[in-house]
Design a protein around this motif. Structure first.
Motif, short mmCIF file in Angstrom:
data_model
loop_
_atom_site.label_atom_id
_atom_site.label_comp_id
_atom_site.label_asym_id
_atom_site.label_seq_id
_atom_site.Cartn_x
_atom_site.Cartn_y
_atom_site.Cartn_z
N ASP A 121 0.83 -1.19 0.00
CA ASP A 121 0.00 0.00 0.00
C ASP A 121 0.88 1.25 0.00
O ASP A 121 0.61 2.22 -0.73
CB ASP A 121 -0.91 -0.02 1.23
CG ASP A 121 -2.17 0.80 1.02
OD1 ASP A 121 -2.65 0.87 -0.12
OD2 ASP A 121 -2.66 1.37 2.00
N THR A 143 3.08 3.96 -13.11
CA THR A 143 2.35 3.00 -12.28
C THR A 143 2.83 1.60 -12.62
O THR A 143 3.58 1.38 -13.57
CB THR A 143 0.84 3.11 -12.50
OG1 THR A 143 0.53 2.75 -13.86
CG2 THR A 143 0.34 4.53 -12.24
N THR A 145 1.81 -2.92 -12.01
CA THR A 145 0.96 -3.99 -11.51
C THR A 145 1.86 -5.01 -10.83
O THR A 145 2.93 -5.35 -11.36
CB THR A 145 0.18 -4.65 -12.67
OG1 THR A 145 -0.52 -3.65 -13.38
CG2 THR A 145 -0.81 -5.69 -12.13
N GLY A 172 -4.21 -8.89 -11.50
CA GLY A 172 -4.11 -7.44 -11.40
C GLY A 172 -4.27 -6.75 -12.75
O GLY A 172 -4.89 -5.69 -12.85
N ASN A 178 -2.27 -0.95 -12.39
CA ASN A 178 -2.12 0.06 -11.36
C ASN A 178 -2.62 -0.44 -10.01
O ASN A 178 -3.34 0.24 -9.29
CB ASN A 178 -2.86 1.35 -11.76
CG ASN A 178 -2.51 2.53 -10.87
OD1 ASN A 178 -1.51 2.50 -10.14
ND2 ASN A 178 -3.33 3.55 -10.89
N CYS A 179 -2.23 -1.68 -9.65
CA CYS A 179 -2.68 -2.25 -8.39
C CYS A 179 -1.74 -3.38 -7.99
O CYS A 179 -0.88 -3.80 -8.76
CB CYS A 179 -4.11 -2.80 -8.52
SG CYS A 179 -4.27 -4.18 -9.69
N ALA A 315 -11.77 1.07 -6.83
CA ALA A 315 -10.60 0.58 -7.56
C ALA A 315 -10.03 1.69 -8.43
O ALA A 315 -10.76 2.55 -8.93
CB ALA A 315 -10.97 -0.62 -8.43
N THR A 316 -8.71 1.69 -8.59
CA THR A 316 -8.05 2.60 -9.52
C THR A 316 -7.74 1.82 -10.79
O THR A 316 -7.19 0.73 -10.72
CB THR A 316 -6.75 3.14 -8.90
OG1 THR A 316 -7.05 3.78 -7.67
CG2 THR A 316 -6.09 4.14 -9.83
N ARG A 317 -8.07 2.40 -11.93
CA ARG A 317 -7.90 1.64 -13.17
C ARG A 317 -7.25 2.50 -14.24
O ARG A 317 -7.58 3.69 -14.37
CB ARG A 317 -9.27 1.15 -13.65
CG ARG A 317 -9.20 0.24 -14.88
CD ARG A 317 -10.40 -0.65 -14.95
NE ARG A 317 -10.30 -1.61 -16.03
CZ ARG A 317 -10.93 -2.77 -16.05
NH1 ARG A 317 -11.71 -3.11 -15.06
NH2 ARG A 317 -10.80 -3.60 -17.07
#
Length: 340
Positions: A121, A143, A145, A172, A178-179, A315-317
């Motif tokens: 995080d 960013t 994954t 992801g 981006n996660c 969620a960020t996408r």
């Protein structure tokens, strides 16, 4: 760049350094552990029974950096990412360059779920990713994954551990990149990479058009045409902002809220780069969507309505070209249909 002292903290490297120069073990561009040696270290830690988390880090859309700005800028990005990763992980783990735009993190401080979640995080909260990189000739938001699995909790051998981390990575990517995804058996054991990566555009477009041609109201037809997108692109919900400012859920026709002012998108298909970008561009609509759990969305401006494609809640996408194309196709279908 890793030093002899930093590398010697690992028994495998301490022994190897007696006969091999340290620079032979390092990647020349990033100064991180090179691919052969990070893999050998991984095997050694498994053989010694040392608990650790293996994370595969894949930079998002890195080809676009090379294609758009040149490989010299791409190399600058890789070097800066490598430096920040090494600094961020510190003595709690070690970082290697796996190849191209991929890195490996062996994190051994605490492989329990919550501490690991907190670590990633922070990594994504501007520690290394979701931040601006200032280079000599350009500034870029980078960013990534990440897929992560743990030894021995998730897997007891090298091949299985990599397979699970890889599966988490691909999960992801299907969630929009981006996660980070931490492998959890209850969520991910049944997933297959071949299923995650399979997306037939022909089947998707065919299903969309068949669904839209079905009888019913516009909302009902949008629901039917959205089902293939939900399956192929792992989208969560399609909302419709009609000409009266009503926000409708196409799953059931329920009104979720109302806008008093008209919405005009900056472009026909608007893909916000971040929640902040969305908020700055369309503050009232962003506030309405946040109120029902969506921080970002892909938007398409039809003649008398706005189509809102939502990822999973909160969620960020990063929206991909294929998703923009499908949004454009659906808005054209809406514009071409007869008024109800």
């Amino acid at each position: 760049m890793y030093t002899i002292n930093e590398m010697s903290a690992y028994p495998y490297f301490k022994t190897a350094l007696e006969t091999i120069r340290p620079e032979m073990m390092l990647d020349s561009l990033t100064g991180l552990i090179s691919r052969p040696w990070i893999l050998r270290l991984t095997r050694d830690m498994i053989a010694r029974g040392t608990p650790f988390a293996l994370a595969i880090v894949d930079l998002d859309n890195f080809k676009a950096v090379n294609d758009g700005y040149g490989h010299h800028v791409g190399d600058e990005v890789l070097a800066q990412v490598g430096m920040l990763l090494q600094s961020f992980v510190g003595s709690d783990g070690i970082v290697g360059r796996y190849g191209g735009d991929e890195f490996l993190i062996l994190y051994h401080k605490n492989a329990a779920y919550q501490p690991l979640h907190d670590f990633f995080d922070s990594l994504f909260d501007g520690g290394v990713f979701r931040r601006e990189y200032y280079l000599d000739s350009v500034s870029l938001t980078i960013t990534a994954t990440v897929g992560c699995a743990c030894f021995p909790k998730d897997a007891g051998d090298f091949d299985s551990l990599f397979s699970l981390a890889d599966k988490a990575l691909y999960r992801g990517k299907t969630k929009g990149r981006n996660c980070f995804i931490l492998y959890v058996p209850e969520k991910h054991a049944h997933l297959q990479i071949t299923t995650l990566t399979h997306c037939s555009l022909y089947d998707t477009v065919r299903g969309m058009t068949q669904g839209f041609d079905a009888p019913g109201t516009l909302v009902q037809r949008l629901h039917q045409s959205f089902l293939p997108l939900r399956e192929s692109f792992h989208l969560f919900r399609l909302l419709l902002l009609d000409k009266n400012g009503r926000l409708l859920d196409t799953d059931n026709g329920q009104e979720l809220g109302r806008l008093e002012c008209a919405v005009t998108l900056p472009e026909e298909v608007f893909a916000p780069k971040s929640a902040a970008h969305f908020q700055q561009t369309l503050p009232e609509l962003h506030r309405l969507l946040v109120g029902i759990g969506f921080d970002t969305a892909l938007l398409a401006q039809a003649k008398e309505a706005v189509l809102i494609f939502c990822p999973e809640p909160h969620a960020t996408r990063i929206w991909q070209d294929a998703e923009l194309a499908m949004a454009f196709l659906l808005l054209r279908m809406v514009d071409g249909c007869q008024p109800e």
